[in-house]
Design an enzyme around this catalytic site. Structure first.
Site, short mmCIF file in Angstrom:
data_model
loop_
_atom_site.label_atom_id
_atom_site.label_comp_id
_atom_site.label_asym_id
_atom_site.label_seq_id
_atom_site.Cartn_x
_atom_site.Cartn_y
_atom_site.Cartn_z
N LYS A 116 0.80 -1.22 0.00
CA LYS A 116 0.00 0.00 0.00
C LYS A 116 0.84 1.27 0.00
CE LYS A 116 -3.93 -2.02 2.37
NZ LYS A 116 -4.94 -1.74 3.37
N GLU A 200 -1.22 7.07 8.28
CA GLU A 200 -2.13 7.97 7.58
C GLU A 200 -2.88 8.81 8.60
OE1 GLU A 200 -5.01 5.83 5.24
OE2 GLU A 200 -3.66 5.55 3.56
N HIS A 235 -13.86 -2.63 10.00
CA HIS A 235 -13.28 -2.34 8.68
C HIS A 235 -13.66 -3.37 7.63
CE1 HIS A 235 -11.07 0.62 10.89
NE2 HIS A 235 -10.32 -0.26 11.51
N ARG A 292 -8.41 -7.16 -8.20
CA ARG A 292 -9.18 -8.41 -8.41
C ARG A 292 -10.65 -8.05 -8.50
NH1 ARG A 292 -11.54 -8.06 -3.48
NH2 ARG A 292 -10.18 -7.30 -1.84
P1 ADP Z 1 -8.06 -3.27 3.88
O1 ADP Z 1 -7.16 -3.44 2.69
O2 ADP Z 1 -7.61 -4.04 5.07
O3 ADP Z 1 -9.51 -3.45 3.55
P2 ADP Z 1 -8.30 -0.36 3.62
O4 ADP Z 1 -7.13 0.51 3.48
O5 ADP Z 1 -9.11 -0.65 2.38
O6 ADP Z 1 -7.88 -1.75 4.32
O7 ADP Z 1 -9.30 0.24 4.71
C1 ADP Z 1 -10.41 -0.46 5.18
C2 ADP Z 1 -11.32 0.46 5.98
O8 ADP Z 1 -10.58 1.00 7.10
C3 ADP Z 1 -11.82 1.67 5.23
O9 ADP Z 1 -12.96 1.39 4.46
C4 ADP Z 1 -12.13 2.62 6.39
O10 ADP Z 1 -13.33 2.27 7.03
C5 ADP Z 1 -10.98 2.34 7.35
N1 ADP Z 1 -9.84 3.27 7.08
C6 ADP Z 1 -8.74 3.00 6.34
N2 ADP Z 1 -7.92 4.08 6.28
C7 ADP Z 1 -8.52 5.05 7.01
C8 ADP Z 1 -8.19 6.42 7.33
N3 ADP Z 1 -7.07 6.99 6.90
N4 ADP Z 1 -9.07 7.12 8.10
C9 ADP Z 1 -10.24 6.56 8.54
N5 ADP Z 1 -10.59 5.29 8.29
C10 ADP Z 1 -9.75 4.54 7.53
#
Ligand code: ADP
Length: 459
Positions: A116, A200, A235, A292
């Site tokens: 990422k 982040e 999440h 994917r």
């Molecule tokens: P994964 O690959 O594990 O699914 P993601 O990066 O897609 O992780 O994030 C999954 C979820 O986590 C997001 O949909 C959101 O709800 C939360 N999330 C991720 N990054 C942030 C952020 N910077 N601030 C707030 N919530 C976040």
């Protein structure tokens, strides 16, 4: 040309891919573990090959066994579905080396977007808006803390190799940072064998809005609009819909363009998803790209009328996309509930066991993607999702009414078998959700204000 496809997956997505192959006149080969011997994909594929015992480590995650099965069955291509090996660059590379088409992007793209921190760097060059954060992974807790202080608390500490909501921790202040960092690192090492972390800014109560991308092997990239996946627990997505009740047509255009740029940055091919968070002021930020097909692809299909899995197969067969951006029309509203064998009253504990009576809802505007039936044994070895209930209608309100009706019809009965249907139904009826106000904090708030009895099926 693709004549024959091996499906390196199980359950509903294996069935979904078999169906697409059949409609395209391609032969399908299912692989299965001992636990899935009687499964529908095994019965409905043109051929089926056992690849090992129930544990996914010994079967669906065993690249060499899957490749041997592919050689024996003499397939031209492998569709990895979602989960398992679908985002494993090593596996995609092995397929490339064996001259078997991996149905997805090139292994180099999977590697690039699978990290990422590298993905952030890649799309940043194309000026896609990004959550403020560290430049790449942080080397130590101290460096992480320095970055966190410079961007300002709260922050979210994330695994570069993360997925499925694991390896992620929020830190609200400097005092809490060390513990969160350590927990995220341990979890990431355990889950992904890679403890690298990046930081982040934590966006307060955002919406998760993602764009579906299709890219052929001739340089054409389009988006198929967005999905709002804000209804999440830990999440992990539970309910998804398209279009998002939060986006204006202008925002859809701007974000769609940004999603296409992100895909261009990755030299993307095949189907992919660009995920964004959108804050209350409608600022949007890239978080990651999934290389994917997604679980929730069906809602996009119902809104656009485009079969995404067939598109994946024809793109892999080197055909050109038959439509351009302007000809893609968003005509309906669609919503999906992930139906899981789990107990909402007992902290969503998985609830495996035998389904004694199964009746899926139907009627106008209802689609059920599932591999289960009366007599099916839900195995404790795999994910607890047993079906995707999708409804659609001319507008959001009609799609939601239909979902409420369909959830009410759904019967999945078995001794000690629990499911999340009453939980999904309670959300669909909830005025906050109905008003289109759900953010990623929604489920937590909803659970806190809703009594458990709401999630218990009627006797
Ligand atoms: P994964 O690959 O594990 O699914 P993601 O990066 O897609 O992780 O994030 C999954 C979820 O986590 C997001 O949909 C959101 O709800 C939360 N999330 C991720 N990054 C942030 C952020 N910077 N601030 C707030 N919530 C976040």
């Amino acid at each position: 040309m693709i004549r024959k496809v091996l499906i390196a997956n199980r359950g509903e997505i294996a069935l979904r891919i078999i169906r697409a192959c059949r409609e395209l006149g391609m032969k399908s080969v299912a692989v299965y573990s001992d636990a899935d011997e009687d499964s529908l994909p095994v019965q409905l594929a043109d051929e089926a090959i056992c690849i090992g015992p129930a544990s996914s480590q010994e079967s669906y995650l065993k690249a060499d066994r899957i490749l041997s099965a592919a050689e024996i069955a003499n397939v031209d291509a492998i569709h990895p579905g979602y989960g398992f090996l679908s985002e494993n660059a090593e596996f995609a590379e092995q397929c490339e080396r064996c001259n078997i088409k991996f149905i997805g992007p090139k292994s180099a793209t999977i590697r690039q977007m699978g990290d990422k921190a590298v993905a952030r760097e890649t799309v940043n060059k194309f000026k896609v808006p990004m959550v403020p954060g560290s430049d790449g992974p942080v080397e130590s807790e101290n460096e992480g803390l320095r970055v966190a202080k410079s961007i300002g608390f709260p922050v979210i500490i994330k695994a570069v190799a993360g997925g499925g909501g694991r390896g992620m921790r929020v830190a609200h202040n400097a005092a809490a940072f060390g513990k969160s960092f350590e927990t995220a690192k341990n979890e990431a090492e355990k889950a992904f064998g890679n403890g690298q972390l990046y930081i982040e800014k934590f966006i307060d109560s955002p919406r998760h809005i993602e764009f579906q991308i299709l890219a052929d092997q001739h340089g054409k990239i389009v988006h198929l609009g967005e999905r709002d996946c804000s209804v999440q627990r830990r999440h992990q997505k539970i309910i998804e819909e398209a279009p998002s009740p939060f986006l204006s047509p202008e925002m859809r255009k701007t974000m769609g363009r940004a999603a296409v740029k992100a895909a261009q940055a990755a030299e993307y091919q095949n189907a992919g998803t660009v995920e964004f968070l959108v804050d209350s002021k409608k600022n949007f930020y890239f978080i990651e790209m999934n290389t994917r097909i997604q679980v929730e692809h069906g809602v996009t299909e119902e809104v656009t009328g485009i079969d995404l899995v067939k598109e994946q197969l024809t793109i892999a067969a080197n055909e050109k996309l038959a439509f351009d951006q302007r000809s893609i029309k968003f005509q309906r509203h669609s919503i999906e509930c992930r139906i899981c064998a789990e107990d909402p009253v007992n902290n969503f504990l998985p609830s495996p066991g035998e389904i004694e009576l199964y009746f899926a809802p139907g009627g106008h505007g209802v689609r059920v993607d599932s591999h289960v039936y009366s007599g099916y044994k839900i195995s404790p070895h795999y994910d607890s999702m047993i079906s995707k209930l999708i409804t659609f209608g001319r507008n959001r309100s009609l799609a939601l009414d239909r979902m409420e009706r369909a959830l009410g019809e759904y019967i999945i009965r078995g001794k000690n078998l629990r499911n999340n249907i009453p939980f999904c139904r309670a959300i669909i009826k909830d005025p906050v959700f109905r008003a289109g106000k759900a953010t990623t904090r929604y489920v937590e708030d909803f659970l806190a204000r809703t009594p458990n009895e709401m999630f218990t099926p009627k006797a």
